[in-house]
Design an enzyme around this catalytic site. Sequence first.
Site, PDB file in Angstrom:
ATOM      1  N   THR A  44       0.831  -1.196   0.000  1.00 42.49           N
ATOM      2  CA  THR A  44       0.000   0.000   0.000  1.00 42.49           C
ATOM      3  C   THR A  44       0.871   1.253   0.000  1.00 42.49           C
ATOM      4  O   THR A  44       0.452   2.309  -0.458  1.00 42.49           O
ATOM      5  CB  THR A  44      -0.924  -0.016   1.238  1.00 42.49           C
ATOM      6  OG1 THR A  44      -1.652  -1.244   1.220  1.00 42.49           O
ATOM      7  CG2 THR A  44      -1.880   1.149   1.251  1.00 42.49           C
ATOM      8  N   TYR A 131       6.333 -11.601   4.266  1.00 43.08           N
ATOM      9  CA  TYR A 131       5.200 -10.932   3.624  1.00 43.08           C
ATOM     10  C   TYR A 131       4.751 -11.812   2.449  1.00 43.08           C
ATOM     11  O   TYR A 131       5.382 -11.839   1.406  1.00 43.08           O
ATOM     12  CB  TYR A 131       5.714  -9.588   3.137  1.00 43.08           C
ATOM     13  CG  TYR A 131       4.729  -8.562   2.638  1.00 43.08           C
ATOM     14  CD1 TYR A 131       3.370  -8.801   2.533  1.00 43.08           C
ATOM     15  CD2 TYR A 131       5.187  -7.305   2.278  1.00 43.08           C
ATOM     16  CE1 TYR A 131       2.508  -7.824   2.083  1.00 43.08           C
ATOM     17  CE2 TYR A 131       4.335  -6.311   1.824  1.00 43.08           C
ATOM     18  CZ  TYR A 131       3.011  -6.578   1.725  1.00 43.08           C
ATOM     19  OH  TYR A 131       2.172  -5.596   1.271  1.00 43.08           O
ATOM     20  N   LYS A 159       2.937 -12.730   7.543  1.00 41.95           N
ATOM     21  CA  LYS A 159       1.763 -12.008   7.057  1.00 41.95           C
ATOM     22  C   LYS A 159       1.134 -12.878   5.978  1.00 41.95           C
ATOM     23  O   LYS A 159       1.706 -13.054   4.906  1.00 41.95           O
ATOM     24  CB  LYS A 159       2.195 -10.664   6.467  1.00 41.95           C
ATOM     25  CG  LYS A 159       1.096  -9.865   5.806  1.00 41.95           C
ATOM     26  CD  LYS A 159       1.668  -8.557   5.251  1.00 41.95           C
ATOM     27  CE  LYS A 159       0.638  -7.696   4.553  1.00 41.95           C
ATOM     28  NZ  LYS A 159       0.077  -8.307   3.343  1.00 41.95           N
TER      29      LYS A 159
END
Lengths: 299, 299
Positions: A44, A131, A159
């Site tokens: 993001t 991630y 994550k």
Amino acid sequence: MFTGLSAFPLTPLANDAVDESAFAGLIRRLAAAQVDSITALGSTGSYAYLSTEERRRVAHLAVEHAGDVPVFVGIGALRTSQVLTHLEHAQQAGAAAVLLAPMSYQPLTDDDVVGLFDTVTAHSSVPVIVYDNPGTTHVTFSTELYGRIGQLTGIASLKIPGVPADPQQARARVREIRAVVPAHVSIGISGDATAAAGLSAGCDAWYSVLAGTLPDPALRIARAALAGRAEEAVAASDRLAPLWELFGEFGSLRVVAAVAEQLDLVPRACLPLPLQGLDEGQRDRVARVVDDLGLDDQP
Amino acid sequence: MFTGLSAFPLTPLANDAVDESAFAGLIRRLAAAQVDSITALGSTGSYAYLSTEERRRVAHLAVEHAGDVPVFVGIGALRTSQVLTHLEHAQQAGAAAVLLAPMSYQPLTDDDVVGLFDTVTAHSSVPVIVYDNPGTTHVTFSTELYGRIGQLTGIASLKIPGVPADPQQARARVREIRAVVPAHVSIGISGDATAAAGLSAGCDAWYSVLAGTLPDPALRIARAALAGRAEEAVAASDRLAPLWELFGEFGSLRVVAAVAEQLDLVPRACLPLPLQGLDEGQRDRVARVVDDLGLDDQP
């Protein structure tokens, strides 16, 4: 530290340069909302599009404006040596941890991915968050691969993408991952629409796109779920269904960018080209949802 | 200029730096073999992994050592402004044309892709080749998207992925693409295993991984196909079936890197980490195929 709500702010651009003032404002807003951590330069935060120098500067700004909230910094890059440069800069900036997605251009083998995390954990003096973001990296983590990487000294958290909506299936999935990684490795859900389900199914953290722009509704979901009030969490999440639908249709980044632009948190056209952001008709739909859900009543 | 065989050399690394001497040697070898063009910094040339400065330097070296053979230079990057920087450097180096793949991290819309090519063609003083490489860029070009981009002033050629093996279906596919782009836009096949089929089906060019390391067997296929001797071309290609199988199994980049390392054209472990290249057992298989096919008898 790797539990609760981690908010992923945008890195807004203006005329192809980081708008440092707007970025600092986003960080202060998140600190004021008392999120549990801030992850700068996540997907993001457009980390993949920024230069080494831009990323170094953004990492410093994030730590400078976050107050007491720990800051995690994304260090992913296509080449291992570039990742190590970003790691060094994140550490110098005062990052509490780093987040690493295995970016790919040529498809990576499992051995490539393990080799990358092995090198990075060996060089890092801060904890590393794995991630797993298949929609952008095009790397598919098997449960076995979680296990191989989770064993590496220095890995603090995984994550993971969404879990099944069904509570029993969601719990089974989290248990399956938990079984292959050491107990000190936290499991964080992403995929905001499934966060209430994930947290209620045993995830420790929520790595959240939404929270980077609208921390309060995300905090309501996270606090309820982590206090064991699963029904309340799911109801708070279901209330945001029109937003989740837009995330699914346009991708969460373009939607939160439009929301942040609408709320004047960032300048217009804040995404790095070639990403054009939403068109006028799509923005109107986002604006209606923000209005209907009262999301512009944020502090 | 956008017809015939375009060879895609590796950009070999040694200790995480470009091995300029080995790279120059690859270029001289291709010039000596009289390929029709050389494309430096294609996917096989690891453009996506190299720094702006490394790419600037590689573009200069390619032009310097290519003699009379025209050099095309890959300028792709995740951010439009980075692409424009690479374009500027490629032009300064003397590139005859540039090759642009729409790299992605966040998924791109068709409008994003058209916007990118529109910006680049508007800034470019050399022709632009559209690089459709879905396996690495994760952008899917529809036939309609070929048409929208093909209309832009400055587009010279489309590099398309494989065509169907069946000659009639292959011809139909090439005709379908031809119908939506202006007549001056050449169509080049990639996916080396289908090159004989593609050239025989009406493609004008072959953008070739194989030719970057082993130009002679590629030239035999290309010359036969473009002279209308389709059966001879297909037979020459079929002879390399064991190599195409390895390309399919490990990806063409890792296989040609192993071949080039075996032939001492480049140093060992020449790919950018995290790409580990083939392991010993896999290298043995590649070596056997090279030996069986007599590919080490190259000049």
